[in-house]
Design a protein around this motif. Structure first.
Motif, PDB file in Angstrom:
ATOM      1  N   UNK A  48       1.922   8.986  -6.326  1.00 46.83           N
ATOM      2  CA  UNK A  48       2.447  10.357  -6.214  1.00 46.83           C
ATOM      3  C   UNK A  48       3.306  10.717  -7.418  1.00 46.83           C
ATOM      4  N   UNK A  49       3.956   9.712  -7.989  1.00 44.48           N
ATOM      5  CA  UNK A  49       4.814   9.927  -9.145  1.00 44.48           C
ATOM      6  C   UNK A  49       4.055   9.741 -10.463  1.00 44.48           C
ATOM      7  N   UNK A  50       2.737   9.660 -10.399  1.00 36.95           N
ATOM      8  CA  UNK A  50       1.876   9.451 -11.570  1.00 36.95           C
ATOM      9  C   UNK A  50       2.260   8.197 -12.345  1.00 36.95           C
ATOM     10  N   UNK A  51       2.558   7.126 -11.609  1.00 39.41           N
ATOM     11  CA  UNK A  51       2.896   5.835 -12.217  1.00 39.41           C
ATOM     12  C   UNK A  51       1.874   4.795 -11.782  1.00 39.41           C
ATOM     13  N   UNK A  52       0.634   5.029 -12.145  1.00 39.14           N
ATOM     14  CA  UNK A  52      -0.441   4.113 -11.756  1.00 39.14           C
ATOM     15  C   UNK A  52      -0.217   2.711 -12.286  1.00 39.14           C
ATOM     16  N   UNK A  53       0.430   2.581 -13.445  1.00 41.34           N
ATOM     17  CA  UNK A  53       0.666   1.261 -14.028  1.00 41.34           C
ATOM     18  C   UNK A  53       1.576   0.397 -13.143  1.00 41.34           C
ATOM     19  N   UNK A  54       2.380   1.032 -12.309  1.00 44.78           N
ATOM     20  CA  UNK A  54       3.227   0.291 -11.378  1.00 44.78           C
ATOM     21  C   UNK A  54       2.473   0.047 -10.067  1.00 44.78           C
ATOM     22  N   UNK A  55       1.584   0.951  -9.713  1.00 46.65           N
ATOM     23  CA  UNK A  55       0.821   0.822  -8.472  1.00 46.65           C
ATOM     24  C   UNK A  55      -0.252  -0.265  -8.562  1.00 46.65           C
ATOM     25  N   UNK A  56      -0.843  -0.440  -9.733  1.00 43.10           N
ATOM     26  CA  UNK A  56      -1.961  -1.378  -9.891  1.00 43.10           C
ATOM     27  C   UNK A  56      -1.608  -2.803  -9.455  1.00 43.10           C
TER      28      UNK A  56
ATOM     29  N   UNK B 219       0.826  -1.212   0.000  1.00 44.68           N
ATOM     30  CA  UNK B 219       0.000   0.000   0.000  1.00 44.68           C
ATOM     31  C   UNK B 219       0.862   1.264   0.000  1.00 44.68           C
ATOM     32  N   UNK B 220       1.907   1.259   0.805  1.00 42.90           N
ATOM     33  CA  UNK B 220       2.779   2.438   0.881  1.00 42.90           C
ATOM     34  C   UNK B 220       3.555   2.631  -0.414  1.00 42.90           C
ATOM     35  N   UNK B 221       4.035   1.535  -0.979  1.00 41.94           N
ATOM     36  CA  UNK B 221       4.760   1.616  -2.240  1.00 41.94           C
ATOM     37  C   UNK B 221       3.837   2.097  -3.358  1.00 41.94           C
ATOM     38  N   UNK B 222       2.625   1.590  -3.385  1.00 39.98           N
ATOM     39  CA  UNK B 222       1.647   2.031  -4.380  1.00 39.98           C
ATOM     40  C   UNK B 222       1.357   3.523  -4.229  1.00 39.98           C
TER      41      UNK B 222
ATOM     42  N   UNK C 243      -7.812   1.195  -6.475  1.00 42.33           N
ATOM     43  CA  UNK C 243      -7.923   0.696  -7.843  1.00 42.33           C
ATOM     44  C   UNK C 243      -9.061   1.398  -8.579  1.00 42.33           C
ATOM     45  N   UNK C 244     -10.129   1.689  -7.862  1.00 43.09           N
ATOM     46  CA  UNK C 244     -11.233   2.452  -8.456  1.00 43.09           C
ATOM     47  C   UNK C 244     -10.766   3.882  -8.753  1.00 43.09           C
ATOM     48  N   UNK C 245     -10.037   4.477  -7.814  1.00 44.22           N
ATOM     49  CA  UNK C 245      -9.570   5.856  -7.983  1.00 44.22           C
ATOM     50  C   UNK C 245      -8.647   6.023  -9.184  1.00 44.22           C
ATOM     51  N   UNK C 246      -7.802   5.023  -9.473  1.00 44.72           N
ATOM     52  CA  UNK C 246      -6.883   5.142 -10.606  1.00 44.72           C
ATOM     53  C   UNK C 246      -7.529   4.699 -11.912  1.00 44.72           C
TER      54      UNK C 246
END
Length: 175
Positions: free
Chosen positions: A124-132, A116-119, A156-159
């Motif tokens: 924050x870095x606008x890298x949703x593809x890595x957070x998903x 969760x923290x890493x995501x 996941x809904x927010x992104x």
């Protein structure tokens, strides 16, 4: 086969004191505080998470990612070791597998927290593809019936990865 394992164990045992930096090479005079700084347990994962939190708060996102990654890897390793150790004692002493199962559940929770923290850092870095993938793993290991699972699904809904909001039924389990 048993002789080979015993022989290799003895060779490793003899080699350990010769290894620079090993706790055995430091002698019996080491303090409990010095030994705990090298500990590999759930407390060390907590320390990595706290370090990552400090780094993220100060804006040092690159180091925060490294600390959170280390926490994830340590959690996974601990989970595996707790399972293996508990399995070795099944049928011999019920207390040890019970204790290892509990430690394993705590390691899974630490893994979810690190994810969760890493995501959050990646978001924050606008890298949703890595957070998903991190968020999906949290939902998978914690299930949506837990607070962390629901939090991950909400993100996941927010992104824009998931579209259907999840409203947990009243009385669901929490972390």
């Amino acid at each position: 086969m048993r002789r080979l394992l015993l022989l290799s164990g003895l060779l490793v045992g003899f080699a350990l004191p010769l290894t620079p930096g090993s706790s055995l090479a430091q002698g019996a005079g080491t303090t409990a505080a010095a030994q705990s700084s090298d500990a590999f347990n759930l407390g060390s994962v907590d320390a990595l998470l706290a370090k990552g939190d400090r780094e993220a708060a100060s804006g040092n996102l690159t180091d925060a990612v490294k600390s959170y990654d280390k926490a994830r890897n340590a959690s996974r390793s601990l989970l595996s070791f707790y399972r293996d150790l508990g399995g070795a004692f099944r049928g011999l002493d019920a207390r040890i597998p019970r204790d290892m199962d509990q430690k394993g559940r705590e390691a899974i929770e630490k893994l979810a927290q690190a994810n969760l923290r890493l995501a959050a850092v990646y978001r924050r870095q606008n890298q949703s593809e890595v957070a998903v993938p991190l968020l999906v793993e949290v939902v998978k290991i914690m299930t949506p019936s837990t607070a962390d699972g629901r939090k991950a699904y909400q993100q996941l809904v927010e992104v824009g990865f998931a579209f259907t909001p999840y409203a947990a039924p009243a009385g669901t389990a929490t972390n």
